[in-house]
Design a protein around this motif. Sequence first.
Motif, PDB file in Angstrom:
ATOM      1  N   GLU A   1       4.006   1.716  -1.286  1.00  0.00           N
ATOM      2  CA  GLU A   1       4.839   1.932  -2.472  1.00  0.00           C
ATOM      3  C   GLU A   1       4.118   1.715  -3.805  1.00  0.00           C
ATOM      4  O   GLU A   1       4.616   2.128  -4.850  1.00  0.00           O
ATOM      5  CB  GLU A   1       6.067   1.007  -2.414  1.00  0.00           C
ATOM      6  CG  GLU A   1       6.934   1.203  -1.185  1.00  0.00           C
ATOM      7  CD  GLU A   1       7.614   2.563  -1.153  1.00  0.00           C
ATOM      8  OE1 GLU A   1       7.776   3.176  -2.228  1.00  0.00           O
ATOM      9  OE2 GLU A   1       7.974   3.019  -0.056  1.00  0.00           O
ATOM     10  N   LEU A   2       2.978   1.053  -3.778  1.00  0.00           N
ATOM     11  CA  LEU A   2       2.250   0.781  -5.024  1.00  0.00           C
ATOM     12  C   LEU A   2       0.809   1.287  -4.922  1.00  0.00           C
ATOM     13  O   LEU A   2      -0.148   0.525  -5.078  1.00  0.00           O
ATOM     14  CB  LEU A   2       2.272  -0.723  -5.327  1.00  0.00           C
ATOM     15  CG  LEU A   2       3.661  -1.355  -5.501  1.00  0.00           C
ATOM     16  CD1 LEU A   2       3.560  -2.864  -5.601  1.00  0.00           C
ATOM     17  CD2 LEU A   2       4.378  -0.770  -6.717  1.00  0.00           C
ATOM     18  N   PRO A   3       0.627   2.590  -4.655  1.00  0.00           N
ATOM     19  CA  PRO A   3      -0.726   3.110  -4.431  1.00  0.00           C
ATOM     20  C   PRO A   3      -1.615   3.051  -5.675  1.00  0.00           C
ATOM     21  O   PRO A   3      -2.843   3.098  -5.550  1.00  0.00           O
ATOM     22  CB  PRO A   3      -0.477   4.561  -3.994  1.00  0.00           C
ATOM     23  CG  PRO A   3       0.853   4.912  -4.600  1.00  0.00           C
ATOM     24  CD  PRO A   3       1.644   3.637  -4.573  1.00  0.00           C
ATOM     25  N   ASP A   4      -1.023   2.950  -6.860  1.00  0.00           N
ATOM     26  CA  ASP A   4      -1.821   2.910  -8.094  1.00  0.00           C
ATOM     27  C   ASP A   4      -2.399   1.529  -8.373  1.00  0.00           C
ATOM     28  O   ASP A   4      -3.214   1.373  -9.290  1.00  0.00           O
ATOM     29  CB  ASP A   4      -0.972   3.349  -9.293  1.00  0.00           C
ATOM     30  CG  ASP A   4      -0.539   4.797  -9.185  1.00  0.00           C
ATOM     31  OD1 ASP A   4      -1.211   5.553  -8.453  1.00  0.00           O
ATOM     32  OD2 ASP A   4       0.461   5.175  -9.809  1.00  0.00           O
ATOM     33  N   TRP A   5      -1.958   0.543  -7.621  1.00  0.00           N
ATOM     34  CA  TRP A   5      -2.442  -0.824  -7.826  1.00  0.00           C
ATOM     35  C   TRP A   5      -3.469  -1.163  -6.748  1.00  0.00           C
ATOM     36  O   TRP A   5      -3.201  -1.019  -5.555  1.00  0.00           O
ATOM     37  CB  TRP A   5      -1.285  -1.824  -7.749  1.00  0.00           C
ATOM     38  CG  TRP A   5      -0.422  -1.831  -8.961  1.00  0.00           C
ATOM     39  CD1 TRP A   5       0.623  -0.989  -9.235  1.00  0.00           C
ATOM     40  CD2 TRP A   5      -0.514  -2.730 -10.068  1.00  0.00           C
ATOM     41  NE1 TRP A   5       1.177  -1.316 -10.445  1.00  0.00           N
ATOM     42  CE2 TRP A   5       0.500  -2.373 -10.985  1.00  0.00           C
ATOM     43  CE3 TRP A   5      -1.366  -3.791 -10.382  1.00  0.00           C
ATOM     44  CZ2 TRP A   5       0.701  -3.049 -12.188  1.00  0.00           C
ATOM     45  CZ3 TRP A   5      -1.166  -4.469 -11.572  1.00  0.00           C
ATOM     46  CH2 TRP A   5      -0.146  -4.086 -12.472  1.00  0.00           C
ATOM     47  N   LYS A   6      -4.623  -1.625  -7.181  1.00  0.00           N
ATOM     48  CA  LYS A   6      -5.590  -2.184  -6.229  1.00  0.00           C
ATOM     49  C   LYS A   6      -4.961  -3.463  -5.685  1.00  0.00           C
ATOM     50  O   LYS A   6      -4.334  -4.217  -6.428  1.00  0.00           O
ATOM     51  CB  LYS A   6      -6.895  -2.489  -6.963  1.00  0.00           C
ATOM     52  CG  LYS A   6      -7.961  -3.088  -6.102  1.00  0.00           C
ATOM     53  CD  LYS A   6      -9.206  -3.397  -6.927  1.00  0.00           C
ATOM     54  CE  LYS A   6     -10.227  -4.132  -6.085  1.00  0.00           C
ATOM     55  NZ  LYS A   6     -11.394  -4.534  -6.884  1.00  0.00           N
ATOM     56  N   HIS A   7      -5.120  -3.720  -4.406  1.00  0.00           N
ATOM     57  CA  HIS A   7      -4.467  -4.903  -3.843  1.00  0.00           C
ATOM     58  C   HIS A   7      -5.455  -5.812  -3.120  1.00  0.00           C
ATOM     59  O   HIS A   7      -6.504  -5.365  -2.653  1.00  0.00           O
ATOM     60  CB  HIS A   7      -3.337  -4.487  -2.879  1.00  0.00           C
ATOM     61  CG  HIS A   7      -3.834  -3.715  -1.693  1.00  0.00           C
ATOM     62  ND1 HIS A   7      -3.990  -2.348  -1.712  1.00  0.00           N
ATOM     63  CD2 HIS A   7      -4.216  -4.123  -0.465  1.00  0.00           C
ATOM     64  CE1 HIS A   7      -4.441  -1.940  -0.541  1.00  0.00           C
ATOM     65  NE2 HIS A   7      -4.594  -2.995   0.227  1.00  0.00           N
TER      66      HIS A   7
ATOM     67  N   THR B   1       0.824  -1.214   0.000  1.00  0.00           N
ATOM     68  CA  THR B   1       0.000   0.000   0.000  1.00  0.00           C
ATOM     69  C   THR B   1       0.853   1.256   0.000  1.00  0.00           C
ATOM     70  O   THR B   1       0.489   2.252  -0.618  1.00  0.00           O
ATOM     71  CB  THR B   1      -0.951   0.011   1.214  1.00  0.00           C
ATOM     72  OG1 THR B   1      -0.184  -0.221   2.401  1.00  0.00           O
ATOM     73  CG2 THR B   1      -2.002  -1.070   1.084  1.00  0.00           C
TER      74      THR B   1
ATOM     75  N   ARG C   1       6.808  -1.109 -10.818  1.00  0.00           N
ATOM     76  CA  ARG C   1       6.851   0.237 -11.388  1.00  0.00           C
ATOM     77  C   ARG C   1       7.364   0.233 -12.825  1.00  0.00           C
ATOM     78  O   ARG C   1       7.091   1.158 -13.577  1.00  0.00           O
ATOM     79  CB  ARG C   1       7.720   1.139 -10.525  1.00  0.00           C
ATOM     80  CG  ARG C   1       7.069   1.529  -9.208  1.00  0.00           C
ATOM     81  CD  ARG C   1       7.958   2.426  -8.391  1.00  0.00           C
ATOM     82  NE  ARG C   1       7.324   2.823  -7.138  1.00  0.00           N
ATOM     83  CZ  ARG C   1       7.979   3.361  -6.133  1.00  0.00           C
ATOM     84  NH1 ARG C   1       9.274   3.594  -6.216  1.00  0.00           N
ATOM     85  NH2 ARG C   1       7.341   3.689  -5.025  1.00  0.00           N
TER      86      ARG C   1
END
Length: 200
Positions: free
Chosen positions: A12-18, A10, A91
Motif C-alpha cells: 500500500e505504500l510503494p512510494d516509501w522506502k521501508h 510494501t 498518504r
Amino acid sequence: MEGADVSWVTDELPDWKHAIYTVDPSNETRAHTLTTPVNKGHEAMAYLTYIIDNYNSSMPEVVAFLHSHRNSFFQAWHDDTPLHDNVHAMRHLRLDYMKERGYVNLRCNSNPGCKQTKKGNLHFAGHVWNEVMGNTSAPAFSQQPTSPGAQQAHLTPDDKERSENVTPRIWAACCAQFAVSREQIFRRPVWATTSRLGSG
C-alpha cells in the motif's frame, strides 16, 4: 514481532522506502531480516536501531516511524484518521508542513495523551534535562512555573544553578507514531543515541 503481517507496507505504500525491524527473530529469520539488538523497549528499540543503522550513510530526508499493524481501533488507535488506518495517514501526510516543522505526530487529537495540569514536573532535575534535551529544540524554562518551593526542594545545588533551563511541565499527544526530518535527527549526535541502547 515476527508473526506480524506487515505486507501492507510494501503493498500500500510503494512510494516509501521501508525498513522493517523484527524484534523477536527466530534463528532462520535473523539471517535475512533487519533486527534489533534485543527485544526491549517496545517500538523505541526499533526506532533507535534504525537511526543508528542509517545515521552516517543513508538517512532519508523524511523518516516516518510506524507500528507493524495497519489499522483497527483496538490495535492502531495511534493515529486519528478514518478507521485509524496507517495507510491513510501516510498518504495524507503533508510533507511540506512536516519538513517545515521538522516533526509531526501522526495523531492530532490530544486525547488520549498527557494533559496540561497545574502540578509541576518534579522528575526532571537540571542536569537530567540538559543531558536529554540539551541539543534539541525543546523550550527553556516554562512560561507557567509551578510552586518554586516544591520544585527547588528536589534540586541539588548544581540543579538549582541551572534551574532556569528546566521546564516544570512536559506534555504531548499520545502515541509513538510520527514523522521527523533528517535535519531534526541530526541535531543530536549518534553517540548520544547509541549510549542509550544499553541502559534502562
